[in-house]
Design an enzyme around this catalytic site. Structure first.
Site, PDB file in Angstrom:
ATOM      1  N   CYS A 113       0.826  -1.223   0.000  1.00 47.36           N
ATOM      2  CA  CYS A 113       0.000   0.000   0.000  1.00 47.36           C
ATOM      3  C   CYS A 113       0.852   1.263   0.000  1.00 47.36           C
ATOM      4  O   CYS A 113       0.385   2.332  -0.386  1.00 47.36           O
ATOM      5  CB  CYS A 113      -0.951  -0.003   1.188  1.00 47.36           C
ATOM      6  SG  CYS A 113      -2.028  -1.434   1.147  1.00 47.36           S
ATOM      7  N   HIS A 257      -4.052   6.763   1.506  1.00 45.26           N
ATOM      8  CA  HIS A 257      -4.237   5.488   0.802  1.00 45.26           C
ATOM      9  C   HIS A 257      -5.639   4.981   1.144  1.00 45.26           C
ATOM     10  O   HIS A 257      -6.050   5.017   2.312  1.00 45.26           O
ATOM     11  CB  HIS A 257      -3.169   4.489   1.258  1.00 45.26           C
ATOM     12  CG  HIS A 257      -3.558   3.074   1.002  1.00 45.26           C
ATOM     13  ND1 HIS A 257      -3.866   2.620  -0.255  1.00 45.26           N
ATOM     14  CD2 HIS A 257      -3.728   2.024   1.850  1.00 45.26           C
ATOM     15  CE1 HIS A 257      -4.198   1.342  -0.172  1.00 45.26           C
ATOM     16  NE2 HIS A 257      -4.125   0.957   1.083  1.00 45.26           N
ATOM     17  N   ASN A 287     -10.001  -1.155  -2.149  1.00 39.45           N
ATOM     18  CA  ASN A 287      -8.583  -0.891  -1.891  1.00 39.45           C
ATOM     19  C   ASN A 287      -7.771  -1.419  -3.083  1.00 39.45           C
ATOM     20  O   ASN A 287      -7.711  -2.624  -3.310  1.00 39.45           O
ATOM     21  CB  ASN A 287      -8.193  -1.604  -0.590  1.00 39.45           C
ATOM     22  CG  ASN A 287      -6.740  -1.406  -0.201  1.00 39.45           C
ATOM     23  OD1 ASN A 287      -5.927  -0.977  -1.009  1.00 39.45           O
ATOM     24  ND2 ASN A 287      -6.422  -1.750   1.033  1.00 39.45           N
TER      25      ASN A 287
HETATM   26  N1  COA Z   1     -19.045 -10.277   5.555  1.00 38.19           N
HETATM   27  C1  COA Z   1     -19.720 -10.620   6.655  1.00 38.19           C
HETATM   28  N2  COA Z   1     -19.150 -10.935   7.820  1.00 38.19           N
HETATM   29  C2  COA Z   1     -17.804 -10.876   7.867  1.00 38.19           C
HETATM   30  C3  COA Z   1     -17.024 -10.527   6.758  1.00 38.19           C
HETATM   31  C4  COA Z   1     -17.694 -10.223   5.559  1.00 38.19           C
HETATM   32  N3  COA Z   1     -17.048  -9.867   4.455  1.00 38.19           N
HETATM   33  N4  COA Z   1     -15.735 -10.565   7.116  1.00 38.19           N
HETATM   34  C5  COA Z   1     -15.688 -10.925   8.414  1.00 38.19           C
HETATM   35  N5  COA Z   1     -16.948 -11.114   8.865  1.00 38.19           N
HETATM   36  C6  COA Z   1     -17.374 -11.514  10.199  1.00 38.19           C
HETATM   37  C7  COA Z   1     -16.271 -12.125  11.025  1.00 38.19           C
HETATM   38  O1  COA Z   1     -16.164 -13.492  10.714  1.00 38.19           O
HETATM   39  C8  COA Z   1     -16.768 -11.879  12.426  1.00 38.19           C
HETATM   40  O2  COA Z   1     -17.740 -12.852  12.733  1.00 38.19           O
HETATM   41  P1  COA Z   1     -17.810 -13.468  14.222  1.00 38.19           P
HETATM   42  O3  COA Z   1     -18.106 -12.299  15.104  1.00 38.19           O
HETATM   43  O4  COA Z   1     -18.928 -14.437  14.089  1.00 38.19           O
HETATM   44  O5  COA Z   1     -16.474 -14.100  14.476  1.00 38.19           O
HETATM   45  C9  COA Z   1     -17.495 -10.548  12.311  1.00 38.19           C
HETATM   46  O6  COA Z   1     -17.764 -10.340  10.923  1.00 38.19           O
HETATM   47  C10 COA Z   1     -16.688  -9.372  12.828  1.00 38.19           C
HETATM   48  O7  COA Z   1     -15.421  -9.482  12.298  1.00 38.19           O
HETATM   49  P2  COA Z   1     -14.307  -8.515  12.727  1.00 38.19           P
HETATM   50  O8  COA Z   1     -13.014  -8.971  12.134  1.00 38.19           O
HETATM   51  O9  COA Z   1     -14.384  -8.277  14.213  1.00 38.19           O
HETATM   52  O10 COA Z   1     -14.771  -7.176  12.008  1.00 38.19           O
HETATM   53  P3  COA Z   1     -14.106  -5.772  12.069  1.00 38.19           P
HETATM   54  O11 COA Z   1     -15.057  -4.825  12.666  1.00 38.19           O
HETATM   55  O12 COA Z   1     -12.705  -5.816  12.626  1.00 38.19           O
HETATM   56  O13 COA Z   1     -13.992  -5.413  10.524  1.00 38.19           O
HETATM   57  C11 COA Z   1     -12.367  -5.322   8.762  1.00 38.19           C
HETATM   58  C12 COA Z   1     -13.188  -6.212   9.685  1.00 38.19           C
HETATM   59  C13 COA Z   1     -11.486  -6.204   7.929  1.00 38.19           C
HETATM   60  C14 COA Z   1     -13.319  -4.535   7.862  1.00 38.19           C
HETATM   61  C15 COA Z   1     -11.533  -4.338   9.623  1.00 38.19           C
HETATM   62  O14 COA Z   1     -10.834  -5.038  10.611  1.00 38.19           O
HETATM   63  C16 COA Z   1     -10.573  -3.539   8.797  1.00 38.19           C
HETATM   64  O15 COA Z   1     -10.952  -2.753   7.958  1.00 38.19           O
HETATM   65  N6  COA Z   1      -9.282  -3.685   9.050  1.00 38.19           N
HETATM   66  C17 COA Z   1      -8.255  -2.973   8.301  1.00 38.19           C
HETATM   67  C18 COA Z   1      -8.154  -3.592   6.949  1.00 38.19           C
HETATM   68  C19 COA Z   1      -7.289  -2.821   6.019  1.00 38.19           C
HETATM   69  O16 COA Z   1      -7.380  -1.627   5.944  1.00 38.19           O
HETATM   70  N7  COA Z   1      -6.444  -3.526   5.307  1.00 38.19           N
HETATM   71  C20 COA Z   1      -5.639  -2.982   4.310  1.00 38.19           C
HETATM   72  C21 COA Z   1      -4.552  -2.198   4.894  1.00 38.19           C
HETATM   73  S1  COA Z   1      -3.740  -1.416   3.612  1.00 38.19           S
END
Ligand code: COA
Length: 330
Positions: A113, A257, A287
């Site tokens: 990124c 980003h 992204n």
């Molecule tokens: N659709 C539906 N449910 C989903 C899912 C999807 N696409 N992806 C994950 N889940 C579920 C998980 O399995 C979890 O279920 P559980 O509670 O039964 O275990 C629940 O949703 C919550 O997951 P969690 O990981 O706690 O969600 P979150 O609030 O942390 O959001 C992201 C997940 C990935 C959106 C978030 O962590 C994020 O944006 N992180 C940064 C990612 C990023 O920017 N990456 C690139 C960097 S350059």
């Protein structure tokens, strides 16, 4: 020492639009979940057989046209991507050939990124030292071929899209152009966002077991990345401003980003920036990793959000871990 400035920008995203509803037919997810957690509504996917160098050719043509240049005028290519057309050679040489450039140097870099800002920083040094006159910097990705479309991969897959952005750098007048770049890394957290396979140190590099376990797909500790991103984004914007004697009030536009709309909003609030000074287009493209900042630059220019004289800060955070910023006086 002379400065470098951006004299042309261009972007290209594949025409195929993939909505959240389209993804919910392939895995257990929903438009509501994706929009609430990331702000993403849709992304673009390239057709099978189209590589990042192909996307980069289209974006380069637009950047060249804006700069009023021909491919033969370019004397260095820097290509940032984590999804090159082939394992080797890199995509820089493919772009050199497909665009019809002279037999100039083509440097491929990774840095995920932060790849584009790292590339910009390298290009800036080449121009400052008089080594180059016209540098084409590319950030481009094709993620769609490397994502897990089963429910196992839903946390990562819904976030990413394909696209390319290009800028062309040339020597500029003092006090204008790239004022400074600030690059960082911490490989201690390399496995917080990575793709374990194919492994260059294992024989064979790919096996049926690796494929069955899905180790060729990206793996992410989303919560860790989320928290760390907010702190680092804010830190590097402040570093860039401080290094040049500016404050947040002086900033006309912040281009983060495009990792997650929630991250960009939280960073904007942490810095105390009004919403109109934080550029977002993740809703349309997801992204696009190295592609996201140059795509955003192109759109911000087109929308008149960057004008002659604007003070613009670019910032990135991502896999590596790497984080970086650049302060530019347009
Ligand atoms: N659709 C539906 N449910 C989903 C899912 C999807 N696409 N992806 C994950 N889940 C579920 C998980 O399995 C979890 O279920 P559980 O509670 O039964 O275990 C629940 O949703 C919550 O997951 P969690 O990981 O706690 O969600 P979150 O609030 O942390 O959001 C992201 C997940 C990935 C959106 C978030 O962590 C994020 O944006 N992180 C940064 C990612 C990023 O920017 N990456 C690139 C960097 S350059």
């Amino acid at each position: 020492m002379r400065n470098s400035r951006i004299i042309g920008a261009g972007m290209f995203v594949p025409p195929k639009v993939v909505t959240n509803d389209d993804l919910s037919k392939l895995m257990d997810t929903s438009d509501e979940w994706i929009v609430e957690r990331s702000g993403i509504k849709e992304r673009r996917y390239a057709e099978d057989g189209v590589g990042v160098s192909d996307l980069a050719v289209e974006a380069s043509k637009k950047a060249l046209a804006q700069a009023g240049l021909e491919p033969k005028d370019i004397d260095l290519i820097i290509f940032a991507t984590l999804s090159p057309d082939y394992y080797f050679p890199g995509s820089g040489v493919l772009l050199q050939h497909k665009l019809g450039c002279r037999d100039i140097a083509a440097i491929d870099i990774r840095q995920q990124c932060s790849g584009f800002i790292y590339g910009l920083s390298i290009a800036d040094q080449y121009i400052k030292t008089g080594q180059s006159e016209r540098v084409l910097v590319v950030g481009a990705e094709i993620h769609s071929c490397g994502l897990d479309f089963s429910t196992r991969g839903r946390d990562v897959t819904v976030l990413f899209g394909d696209g390319a952005g290009v800028v062309i750098l040339a020597p500029g007048e003092a006090g204008k152009g790239i004022l400074s770049t600030h690059l960082h890394s911490d490989g201690g957290h390399f496995d917080k966002l990575w793709t374990p396979a194919p492994m260059a140190c294992r024989h064979p590099r790919l096996s049926h077991e690796i494929l069955d376990q899905g180790l060729h797909y990206p793996i992410m500790d989303g919560k860790f990345i989320f928290k760390m991103a907010i702190g680092k984004f804010a830190e590097i914007v402040e570093d860039a401003l401080r290094a040049n004697g500016y404050t947040l009030e002086d900033l006309d536009l912040f281009i983060p980003h495009q990792a997650n709309l929630r991250i960009s909003n939280m960073v904007g609030k942490k810095l105390g920036l009004p919403d109109e000074k934080v550029f977002n287009n993740i809703q349309k493209y997801g992204n696009t990793t190295a592609g996201s900042i140059p795509i955003a630059i192109s759109e911000a220019l087109e929308q008149g959000k960057i004008k002659e004289g604007s003070l613009v800060c670019l910032a990135s955070f991502g896999s590596g871990l790497t984080w970086a910023s650049a302060l530019i006086r347009w």
